[in-house]
Each structure stands twice: as C-alpha cells, then as structure tokens.
Design a protein around this motif. Structure first.
Motif, short mmCIF file in Angstrom:
data_model
loop_
_atom_site.label_atom_id
_atom_site.label_comp_id
_atom_site.label_asym_id
_atom_site.label_seq_id
_atom_site.Cartn_x
_atom_site.Cartn_y
_atom_site.Cartn_z
N ALA A 17 0.83 -1.21 0.00
CA ALA A 17 0.00 0.00 0.00
C ALA A 17 0.86 1.25 0.00
O ALA A 17 0.52 2.25 -0.63
N SER A 18 2.01 1.21 0.68
CA SER A 18 2.90 2.36 0.73
C SER A 18 3.46 2.67 -0.65
O SER A 18 3.67 3.84 -0.99
N ASP A 19 3.68 1.64 -1.45
CA ASP A 19 4.21 1.85 -2.79
C ASP A 19 3.26 2.66 -3.65
O ASP A 19 3.67 3.26 -4.64
N LYS A 20 1.95 2.66 -3.29
CA LYS A 20 0.94 3.38 -4.06
C LYS A 20 0.59 4.72 -3.43
O LYS A 20 -0.35 5.38 -3.85
N ARG A 21 1.34 5.11 -2.43
CA ARG A 21 1.01 6.30 -1.65
C ARG A 21 0.86 7.55 -2.51
O ARG A 21 0.02 8.41 -2.25
N TYR A 22 1.65 7.67 -3.55
CA TYR A 22 1.66 8.90 -4.33
C TYR A 22 0.73 8.84 -5.54
O TYR A 22 0.68 9.77 -6.33
N LEU A 23 -0.02 7.77 -5.68
CA LEU A 23 -1.01 7.67 -6.74
C LEU A 23 -2.31 8.35 -6.31
O LEU A 23 -2.61 8.45 -5.13
N THR A 24 -3.09 8.81 -7.28
CA THR A 24 -4.37 9.43 -6.97
C THR A 24 -5.28 8.42 -6.28
O THR A 24 -5.46 7.30 -6.76
N GLY A 25 -5.86 8.82 -5.17
CA GLY A 25 -6.75 7.93 -4.44
C GLY A 25 -6.05 6.92 -3.56
O GLY A 25 -6.70 6.05 -2.97
N ALA A 26 -4.71 7.00 -3.45
CA ALA A 26 -3.99 6.07 -2.60
C ALA A 26 -4.29 6.39 -1.13
O ALA A 26 -4.58 7.53 -0.77
N PRO A 27 -4.25 5.37 -0.25
CA PRO A 27 -4.62 5.60 1.15
C PRO A 27 -3.62 6.48 1.88
O PRO A 27 -2.41 6.37 1.69
N ARG A 28 -4.13 7.37 2.71
CA ARG A 28 -3.30 8.23 3.57
C ARG A 28 -3.35 7.77 5.02
O ARG A 28 -2.55 8.19 5.83
N THR A 29 -4.33 6.91 5.35
CA THR A 29 -4.53 6.46 6.72
C THR A 29 -4.56 4.93 6.73
O THR A 29 -5.14 4.32 5.83
N VAL A 30 -3.94 4.32 7.74
CA VAL A 30 -3.94 2.87 7.83
C VAL A 30 -4.49 2.45 9.20
O VAL A 30 -4.18 3.06 10.22
N PHE A 31 -5.35 1.44 9.18
CA PHE A 31 -5.90 0.84 10.39
C PHE A 31 -5.41 -0.60 10.47
O PHE A 31 -5.58 -1.37 9.51
N LEU A 32 -4.81 -0.99 11.60
CA LEU A 32 -4.26 -2.33 11.74
C LEU A 32 -4.58 -2.91 13.11
O LEU A 32 -4.56 -2.19 14.11
N HIS A 33 -4.85 -4.22 13.13
CA HIS A 33 -4.89 -4.93 14.42
C HIS A 33 -3.50 -5.51 14.62
O HIS A 33 -3.25 -6.70 14.37
N TYR A 34 -2.60 -4.64 15.06
CA TYR A 34 -1.20 -5.06 15.19
C TYR A 34 -0.47 -4.01 16.00
O TYR A 34 -1.07 -3.09 16.55
N ALA A 35 0.86 -4.11 16.10
CA ALA A 35 1.67 -3.12 16.82
C ALA A 35 3.04 -3.03 16.16
O ALA A 35 3.50 -3.99 15.54
N LEU A 36 3.66 -1.88 16.30
CA LEU A 36 5.02 -1.73 15.79
C LEU A 36 6.01 -2.47 16.67
O LEU A 36 5.80 -2.63 17.87
N ASP A 37 7.10 -2.92 16.06
CA ASP A 37 8.12 -3.63 16.81
C ASP A 37 8.65 -2.75 17.95
O ASP A 37 8.94 -1.57 17.76
N GLY A 38 8.73 -3.33 19.14
CA GLY A 38 9.26 -2.61 20.27
C GLY A 38 8.24 -1.82 21.06
O GLY A 38 8.59 -1.20 22.07
N LYS A 39 6.97 -1.82 20.62
CA LYS A 39 5.95 -1.11 21.38
C LYS A 39 5.83 -1.74 22.77
O LYS A 39 5.61 -2.94 22.90
N ALA A 40 5.96 -0.91 23.80
CA ALA A 40 5.89 -1.42 25.17
C ALA A 40 4.45 -1.71 25.55
O ALA A 40 3.54 -0.93 25.25
N MET A 41 4.22 -2.82 26.20
CA MET A 41 2.90 -3.20 26.67
C MET A 41 2.65 -2.62 28.05
O MET A 41 3.54 -2.60 28.89
N GLY A 42 1.46 -2.13 28.28
CA GLY A 42 1.04 -1.70 29.61
C GLY A 42 2.00 -0.72 30.23
O GLY A 42 2.23 0.36 29.71
N GLY A 43 2.59 -1.11 31.36
CA GLY A 43 3.51 -0.23 32.06
C GLY A 43 4.91 -0.22 31.51
O GLY A 43 5.82 0.33 32.12
#
Length: 234
Positions: A26-52
């Motif tokens: 999807a990122s490869d199409k970012r600069y095309l007309t109508g390409a998505p600017r917002t992403v929704f994911l059931h996931y997390a970035l590497d290293g995201k701390a959980m809770g505390g």
C-alpha cells in the motif's frame, strides 16, 4: 474514503509478515491518486511497550513500513496511547494511535479507556466509563467507583473470603476475587520472560505496581516470585 483523511487502508489481524507486506504494498501506491493516507491495523510496531512498559511486543512491522501514511491506528495493545513520528518524506510530525481495548479485560489492564472520534482532520479521545478491574490489599475494601467494576483483594485470609466478597458487593462492586498472598498471574508472565533470576528486577516491579501494599506484603510477593522463577528454570 474518510472526510479530511482521504482513503483508508485496513489490515485485520494476520501473521506478522503478511501485515508487513500488505503495508509495504500500500505504501508503494502512496503517491497515486486515491492512494490511502490512513492505515488501520490490528497489530503493533516492533518494540511497542505493553502496559507499564515491562516488556515489548515482538513484531515484523517497523516504522519504515508505515511511514508513508499520514496517520496509523493500531489495535492489539490494550492501553491507549498517541505517539508522534517523523515522516520520511517531509519535516511534518504525524502520529501513531494505539486505540486500546474499549474496556478492561482482566486485572492486568489499568488506566482509562477511550473511543476515538475522527472529525475535521483531528483525532479526539472520548473517555469511556466501562467497569474497571481494581486491585487492593486486605483489609482495604474501598467503595466502588461511580461506574462500578471488579475488585481483587490480595493477602486475604482464606477463612474470610466469603465475608470479603459480601462486603465488596455491599460497597457496590460487581464482584470480588479475594486472593491469599501470592504473585498475581500477569506478574509471573512478565517476570518469567527474564533470562535470569534477578531479585532487584522483581523487587522494582512489585514496588512499582503494588505500591498500595505494605512492605511486608511486598516482600512476600518478591519471595514468591523468586521461588516461582527458580522452579520454572528447573
């Protein structure tokens, strides 16, 4: 498309490599007309701390995999948070939103919960008043919060379980779980991920997360944690 947000790209919970590859495509199409600017994911970035922040989520997804999106909204992590990041194609700062679970799921969840309103290019948190899971230490049985919840009472004498449950319900709690002195399950899960038994690490964890307990009760938790970890290693 979303007003003021452009087209959105949505990824359900998948294996990590599939999530990463989908975002890259999807990122490869970012600069095309109508390409998505917002992403929704059931996931997390590497290293995201959980809770505390006791441990981080291992993830195939890196910041560079989503950096061409202007905004990213993540599920998966229960605690809501907003984290800025620098886009690679401009000096502007955009955001990663961890929307969080809409309510506490167990006694491992703490903090307020929100729903998020997307309007006029802004993302605004709207606090939710779902029941919470609260931990205290015997003999403290506080009145329930305005929107009620579930109470866990540590260090409860076994012969007083029935009385403690009854008093908690009379105070307005939906239900009560009395527990004899021991290390809560979620604490064991976190601490058992350590490579080696380290008393100071366990003591700092207990003091940070169970500050409401008296010093003798905290010492009991530390001792139990060390015993459980040593047993697990053998």
């Amino acid at each position: 498309g979303l007003p003021d947000y452009g087209y959105a790209f949505c990824v359900p919970y998948l294996e990590g490599d599939q999530v990463r590859d989908a975002c890259r495509a999807a990122s490869d199409k970012r600069y095309l007309t109508g390409a998505p600017r917002t992403v929704f994911l059931h996931y997390a970035l590497d290293g995201k701390a959980m809770g505390g922040g006791e441990h981080a989520v291992p993830s195939a997804l890196r910041l560079d995999d989503i950096a061409s999106f202007e905004r990213a909204y993540f599920g998966h992590v229960h605690s809501p948070s907003v984290e800025p990041y620098e886009r690679r194609d401009s000096a502007a700062t955009d955001f990663v939103f961890y929307v969080g679970a809409h309510m506490h799921m167990d006694f491992g969840d703490t903090g307020d919960r929100y729903t998020w309103l997307l309007r006029n290019g802004q993302t605004m948190p709207l606090k939710l008043h779902a029941p919470k899971f609260i931990t205290t230490t015997y003999p403290r049985i506080a009145a329930a919060p305005e929107h009620s919840g579930f109470l866990r009472v540590l260090s409860t004498p076994a012969d007083l379980f029935t009385d403690v449950k009854r008093e908690a319900r009379e105070q307005g709690w939906l239900d009560c779980v009395p527990m004899e002195a021991h290390m809560p399950e979620e604490a064991i899960r976190v601490l058992s991920s350590a490579v080696m038994v380290d008393e100071q690490v366990i003591r700092e964890y207990v003091e940070r997360h169970y500050a409401e307990m008296d010093s003798s009760a905290r010492d009991e938790l530390v001792a139990f944690g060390l015993e459980a970890l040593r047993a697990a290693q053998h």
